[in-house]
Design an enzyme around this catalytic site. Sequence first.
Site, PDB file in Angstrom:
ATOM      1  N   ASP A  26      -0.185   5.114   0.976  1.00  0.00           N
ATOM      2  CA  ASP A  26      -0.452   6.045   2.076  1.00  0.00           C
ATOM      3  C   ASP A  26      -0.362   5.328   3.414  1.00  0.00           C
ATOM      4  O   ASP A  26      -1.032   4.316   3.637  1.00  0.00           O
ATOM      5  CB  ASP A  26      -1.840   6.668   1.920  1.00  0.00           C
ATOM      6  CG  ASP A  26      -1.974   7.490   0.646  1.00  0.00           C
ATOM      7  OD1 ASP A  26      -1.402   8.590   0.601  1.00  0.00           O
ATOM      8  OD2 ASP A  26      -2.636   7.022  -0.292  1.00  0.00           O
ATOM      9  N   LYS A  84      -9.321  -2.348  -2.873  1.00  0.00           N
ATOM     10  CA  LYS A  84      -9.185  -3.194  -1.687  1.00  0.00           C
ATOM     11  C   LYS A  84     -10.356  -2.968  -0.728  1.00  0.00           C
ATOM     12  O   LYS A  84     -10.763  -1.821  -0.559  1.00  0.00           O
ATOM     13  CB  LYS A  84      -7.867  -2.869  -0.963  1.00  0.00           C
ATOM     14  CG  LYS A  84      -6.612  -3.136  -1.769  1.00  0.00           C
ATOM     15  CD  LYS A  84      -5.357  -2.600  -1.059  1.00  0.00           C
ATOM     16  CE  LYS A  84      -5.367  -1.086  -0.966  1.00  0.00           C
ATOM     17  NZ  LYS A  84      -4.125  -0.529  -0.383  1.00  0.00           N
ATOM     18  N   ASN A 124      -5.722   2.418  -2.761  1.00  0.00           N
ATOM     19  CA  ASN A 124      -7.114   2.833  -2.931  1.00  0.00           C
ATOM     20  C   ASN A 124      -7.230   4.325  -3.221  1.00  0.00           C
ATOM     21  O   ASN A 124      -8.331   4.819  -3.490  1.00  0.00           O
ATOM     22  CB  ASN A 124      -7.935   2.503  -1.674  1.00  0.00           C
ATOM     23  CG  ASN A 124      -8.455   1.080  -1.666  1.00  0.00           C
ATOM     24  OD1 ASN A 124      -8.284   0.347  -2.640  1.00  0.00           O
ATOM     25  ND2 ASN A 124      -9.087   0.687  -0.576  1.00  0.00           N
ATOM     26  N   ASP A 140      -1.324  -0.690   6.016  1.00  0.00           N
ATOM     27  CA  ASP A 140      -1.494  -0.046   7.318  1.00  0.00           C
ATOM     28  C   ASP A 140      -2.943  -0.047   7.804  1.00  0.00           C
ATOM     29  O   ASP A 140      -3.214   0.408   8.905  1.00  0.00           O
ATOM     30  CB  ASP A 140      -1.017   1.410   7.245  1.00  0.00           C
ATOM     31  CG  ASP A 140      -1.966   2.302   6.455  1.00  0.00           C
ATOM     32  OD1 ASP A 140      -2.244   1.969   5.274  1.00  0.00           O
ATOM     33  OD2 ASP A 140      -2.451   3.301   7.011  1.00  0.00           O
ATOM     34  N   HIS A 196      -9.953   9.502   5.487  1.00  0.00           N
ATOM     35  CA  HIS A 196      -8.499   9.521   5.368  1.00  0.00           C
ATOM     36  C   HIS A 196      -7.930  10.542   6.345  1.00  0.00           C
ATOM     37  O   HIS A 196      -8.513  11.615   6.539  1.00  0.00           O
ATOM     38  CB  HIS A 196      -8.067   9.898   3.944  1.00  0.00           C
ATOM     39  CG  HIS A 196      -8.605   8.986   2.898  1.00  0.00           C
ATOM     40  ND1 HIS A 196      -8.100   7.725   2.666  1.00  0.00           N
ATOM     41  CD2 HIS A 196      -9.635   9.137   2.012  1.00  0.00           C
ATOM     42  CE1 HIS A 196      -8.777   7.150   1.696  1.00  0.00           C
ATOM     43  NE2 HIS A 196      -9.716   7.985   1.287  1.00  0.00           N
ATOM     44  N   ASP A 203       0.866  -1.156   0.000  1.00  0.00           N
ATOM     45  CA  ASP A 203       0.000   0.000   0.000  1.00  0.00           C
ATOM     46  C   ASP A 203       0.919   1.228   0.000  1.00  0.00           C
ATOM     47  O   ASP A 203       2.123   1.107   0.272  1.00  0.00           O
ATOM     48  CB  ASP A 203      -0.899  -0.031   1.244  1.00  0.00           C
ATOM     49  CG  ASP A 203      -1.801   1.189   1.345  1.00  0.00           C
ATOM     50  OD1 ASP A 203      -2.312   1.645   0.297  1.00  0.00           O
ATOM     51  OD2 ASP A 203      -1.987   1.701   2.459  1.00  0.00           O
TER      52      ASP A 203
END
Length: 308
Positions: A33, A222, A65, A247, A191, A31
């Site tokens: 971020d 995802k 994502n 994460d 986020h 991933d």
Amino acid sequence: MAGKVGTRECHKIRGAQLRDLLDSKHNVLFDCDGVIWNGETVVAGAPEVVTLLKQLGKRVFFVTNNCTRPRENYVQKFSRLGFTDVAEEEIFSSAYCSAAYLRDVAKVQGKVFVIGCHGVQKELQDAGVPIVEDVSDGPDVSIYNFPLDPDVKAVLVGYDERFTFMKLAKACCYLKDSDCLFLATDPDPWHPLRGGRITPGSGSLTAALETASSRKATVIGKPSRFMYECIASQFDLDPARSLMIGDRLETDILFGANCGLDTVLTLTGVSTLEEAQEYRDSDAPEKKDFVPDYVVETIGDFLQALED
């Protein structure tokens, strides 16, 4: 394999155990971020880890994502943050995979109405998928008289900082046709931002449209398997020799579980070790797929393991 202590036990590993895990894998999926970077700050050691993995013959992919930018802009960001060897074809965003789904799987014959930002629109255009042009409605346009394009055959929802009631109303009207596809780039509800703030994610906008339309979206990003299938359609991936590093337990780790991959949670992003342990100790069977196989503090731990 040496060092493998248990499955879905969120076992914290480093050093020789981490090296053994990496030795057993050929494909490493990251991933971005919260794993590779946080905003415009690179996670310490991340560029060196990617370079070392490639030097060891590993194939590295980035599975995100985040649909806010097209792949070409991701390449620029990687370069800006000190990565010297990341290619566009190694990057799989929910925007890119949504475009691939509409073109290659759904084979949509018509236009797509997009709730989303430039990254989503650009990937659709690059894939040759026609979209409804994003034009501002005039002052006399209301929910009672806004024009609808008769060629719309799909609605795609992604992250959209300019989300409006009018966009929601238009999407609802298109989705009254049961033959109109309803897709979402990803289910992320929010986020993190700098300063402790958060921003609503694609998942929250999708939830609004699901409620208003009484329909459920097909999620592309995802934890859906489609992102893995998108990579596998271009590269020969063996799940048993692939590792997912993320994460967020509810997306990254669940994605890995859904695809049959070993998973590593890194603690530089959203989810915590305590949350993983709560899922592990839960009596609810559906929570077990949120539990990572392994936990590291940061992917910087990979650097020490690879250099030992």
